[in-house]
Motif scaffolding. Structure first.
Motif, mmCIF file in Angstrom:
data_model
loop_
_atom_site.group_PDB
_atom_site.id
_atom_site.type_symbol
_atom_site.label_atom_id
_atom_site.label_comp_id
_atom_site.label_asym_id
_atom_site.label_seq_id
_atom_site.Cartn_x
_atom_site.Cartn_y
_atom_site.Cartn_z
ATOM 1 N N PHE A 188 -38.731 2.312 -34.537
ATOM 2 C CA PHE A 188 -38.809 2.579 -33.092
ATOM 3 C C PHE A 188 -39.949 1.780 -32.463
ATOM 4 O O PHE A 188 -39.728 0.637 -32.084
ATOM 5 N N TYR A 189 -41.164 2.316 -32.372
ATOM 6 C CA TYR A 189 -42.311 1.570 -31.830
ATOM 7 C C TYR A 189 -42.744 0.463 -32.788
ATOM 8 O O TYR A 189 -43.468 -0.449 -32.403
ATOM 9 N N LEU A 190 -42.359 0.606 -34.053
ATOM 10 C CA LEU A 190 -42.765 -0.336 -35.098
ATOM 11 C C LEU A 190 -41.537 -1.087 -35.602
ATOM 12 O O LEU A 190 -40.432 -0.534 -35.632
ATOM 13 N N ALA A 191 -41.742 -2.328 -36.038
ATOM 14 C CA ALA A 191 -40.599 -3.126 -36.484
ATOM 15 C C ALA A 191 -39.943 -2.525 -37.728
ATOM 16 O O ALA A 191 -38.735 -2.645 -37.917
ATOM 17 N N SER A 192 -40.737 -1.854 -38.564
ATOM 18 C CA SER A 192 -40.165 -1.252 -39.770
ATOM 19 C C SER A 192 -40.689 0.155 -39.995
ATOM 20 O O SER A 192 -41.856 0.447 -39.724
ATOM 21 N N SER A 193 -39.807 1.021 -40.504
ATOM 22 C CA SER A 193 -40.231 2.370 -40.884
ATOM 23 C C SER A 193 -40.661 2.391 -42.351
ATOM 24 O O SER A 193 -41.102 3.412 -42.854
ATOM 25 N N GLY A 194 -40.457 1.249 -43.039
ATOM 26 C CA GLY A 194 -40.764 1.194 -44.463
ATOM 27 C C GLY A 194 -39.622 1.698 -45.345
ATOM 28 O O GLY A 194 -39.688 1.590 -46.567
ATOM 29 N N GLN A 195 -38.561 2.212 -44.739
ATOM 30 C CA GLN A 195 -37.402 2.715 -45.498
ATOM 31 C C GLN A 195 -36.342 1.615 -45.591
ATOM 32 O O GLN A 195 -36.122 0.898 -44.625
ATOM 33 N N ASN A 228 -31.736 -2.112 -34.788
ATOM 34 C CA ASN A 228 -32.275 -3.393 -34.341
ATOM 35 C C ASN A 228 -33.783 -3.262 -34.109
ATOM 36 O O ASN A 228 -34.195 -2.582 -33.176
ATOM 37 N N PRO A 229 -34.610 -3.881 -34.939
ATOM 38 C CA PRO A 229 -36.055 -3.672 -34.794
ATOM 39 C C PRO A 229 -36.654 -4.340 -33.567
ATOM 40 O O PRO A 229 -36.192 -5.389 -33.132
ATOM 41 N N VAL A 230 -37.696 -3.719 -33.009
ATOM 42 C CA VAL A 230 -38.496 -4.359 -31.973
ATOM 43 C C VAL A 230 -39.154 -5.576 -32.641
ATOM 44 O O VAL A 230 -39.531 -5.504 -33.806
ATOM 45 N N PRO A 231 -39.244 -6.719 -31.940
ATOM 46 C CA PRO A 231 -39.913 -7.875 -32.550
ATOM 47 C C PRO A 231 -41.347 -7.510 -32.952
ATOM 48 O O PRO A 231 -42.016 -6.775 -32.224
ATOM 49 N N GLU A 232 -41.778 -8.013 -34.108
ATOM 50 C CA GLU A 232 -43.118 -7.658 -34.604
ATOM 51 C C GLU A 232 -44.204 -7.996 -33.579
ATOM 52 O O GLU A 232 -45.196 -7.277 -33.457
ATOM 53 N N SER A 233 -43.984 -9.100 -32.833
ATOM 54 C CA SER A 233 -44.984 -9.508 -31.838
ATOM 55 C C SER A 233 -45.104 -8.506 -30.691
ATOM 56 O O SER A 233 -46.078 -8.530 -29.943
ATOM 57 N N GLU A 234 -44.109 -7.621 -30.550
ATOM 58 C CA GLU A 234 -44.127 -6.655 -29.439
ATOM 59 C C GLU A 234 -44.267 -5.214 -29.918
ATOM 60 O O GLU A 234 -44.205 -4.282 -29.114
ATOM 61 N N GLN A 235 -44.448 -5.039 -31.235
ATOM 62 C CA GLN A 235 -44.539 -3.667 -31.735
ATOM 63 C C GLN A 235 -45.899 -3.053 -31.391
ATOM 64 O O GLN A 235 -46.854 -3.749 -31.033
ATOM 65 N N LEU A 236 -45.979 -1.734 -31.512
ATOM 66 C CA LEU A 236 -47.248 -1.034 -31.335
ATOM 67 C C LEU A 236 -48.076 -1.275 -32.596
ATOM 68 O O LEU A 236 -47.527 -1.322 -33.697
ATOM 69 N N ASP A 237 -49.389 -1.424 -32.430
ATOM 70 C CA ASP A 237 -50.268 -1.595 -33.584
ATOM 71 C C ASP A 237 -50.074 -0.390 -34.524
ATOM 72 O O ASP A 237 -50.282 0.758 -34.118
#
Ligand code: PSU
Ligand code: MN
Length: 300
Positions: A188-195, A228-237
């Motif tokens: 969601f806010y992050l490109a990956s959930s790690g799952q 569909n992930p948010v681009p890493e450049s636009e994810q929340l820290d």
């Protein structure tokens, strides 16, 4: 009684088999702060159009279901502080009472599928809440998507949830998941959930192939999630995300917030305590999903 009003533009596009993308309204009314929410709602409709598809934002106004909103109706959904949040179980009572409400993923998917729309875009799905063992709070989105044939483009499920538990429920319910250009479920806010995800597609055409294969098979009659992930450049820290989310969950528990209010409370808390950074990530994710949904609808 007239229950559903489909705009002429949407009706004609569906009849001519031109691409249509359904958009939900709860994200506008209860997921994003005013007045930014109206600007985002208008931008999302414009994005769908720029890809050659027709947007169909769904809401209930004065006891009528609307598939497709005009400018004034969109302004009402974004501006009315008293507008309700409607899951699929709430639609009939809202119609009978002549009430107005924004539709969640569950209500939007239900109404869009009945109107013949095949692709739907949102930010993040509801799911199993982290406090599930105490509250039994699992979004109605999951059960509805378990018996509705529609393709939902989203950035996974909201990261305020218990993501691994939600993925387990999605498997149990037979809801399909495709990672879009990723082997990991988005956060969601992050490109990956790690799952991990079991299936990956990389183009709108590949996604459409999966939908066609399901149609040819005649099922399953469940939703297909295009994650569909948010681009890493636009994810929340991610560090900021984890810290503020922990505070938000504590505050939610301390204040005794329950039911429909939980998700809007957590999203609002994150926006406030990340000084708008979570809002930007949320909007970036939705934008990407809406654009992709329009391309998938066109590929179909
Ligand atoms: N995606 C967003 N923001 C939102 C939502 C989705 O980026 O606010 C909404 C959707 O309408 C979804 C709802 O159905 O949150 C989930 O609410 P609940 O957890 O109460 O079922
Ligand atoms: Mn809930």
């Amino acid at each position: 009684m007239l229950l559903t009003k489909v705009t002429e533009e949407v009706r004609e596009a569906l009849a001519a088999h031109r691409p249509v993308v359904a958009l939900e309204s709860t994200i506008i009314a209860h997921g994003l702060p005013r007045p930014r929410n109206l600007a985002v709602a208008e931008e999302l409709e414009e994005l769908v159009r720029s890809q050659g598809a027709v947007p169909a934002t769904v809401a209930v106004l004065d006891g009528t279901v609307h598939i497709g909103l005009d400018k004034r109706q969109l302004e009402r959904v974004a501006g009315d502080e008293d507008i309700r949040k409607l899951g699929h179980r709430d639609i009939a009572p809202a119609l009978a009472a002549g009430a107005s409400g924004a539709t969640t993923v569950s209500a939007t998917a239900f109404l869009a599928a009945r109107a013949g729309i095949r692709v739907f875009a949102t930010g993040g799905l509801g799911g199993v809440h982290r406090e599930w063992t105490r509250t039994q709070d699992e979004s109605a989105d999951l059960r509805l998507l378990a018996h509705t044939r529609i393709t939902v483009v989203c950035a996974g499920v909201k990261s305020v949830l218990d993501v691994p538990a939600t993925l387990q429920r999605l498997e149990t319910l037979g809801i399909g998941i495709l990672g879009y250009g990723t082997e990991e479920f988005p956060g969601f806010y992050l490109a990956s959930s790690g799952q991990p995800v079991d299936w990956t597609v990389r183009t709108p055409e590949e996604t459409a192939e999966v939908i066609r294969a399901r149609d040819a098979l005649g099922g399953p009659d469940t939703a297909l999630i295009v994650a569909n992930p948010v681009p890493e450049s636009e994810q929340l820290d991610p560090v900021l995300h984890d810290r503020v989310l922990a505070e938000a969950l504590d505050e939610c528990r301390e204040k005794g917030i329950e039911g429909q209010a939980v998700t809007p409370f957590l999203l609002e808390y994150l926006t406030r305590r990340t000084e708008g950074a979570s809002l930007e990530a949320n909007v970036a994710a939705v934008r990407g999903n809406v654009r992709l949904a329009a391309m998938i609808a066109a590929a179909l």
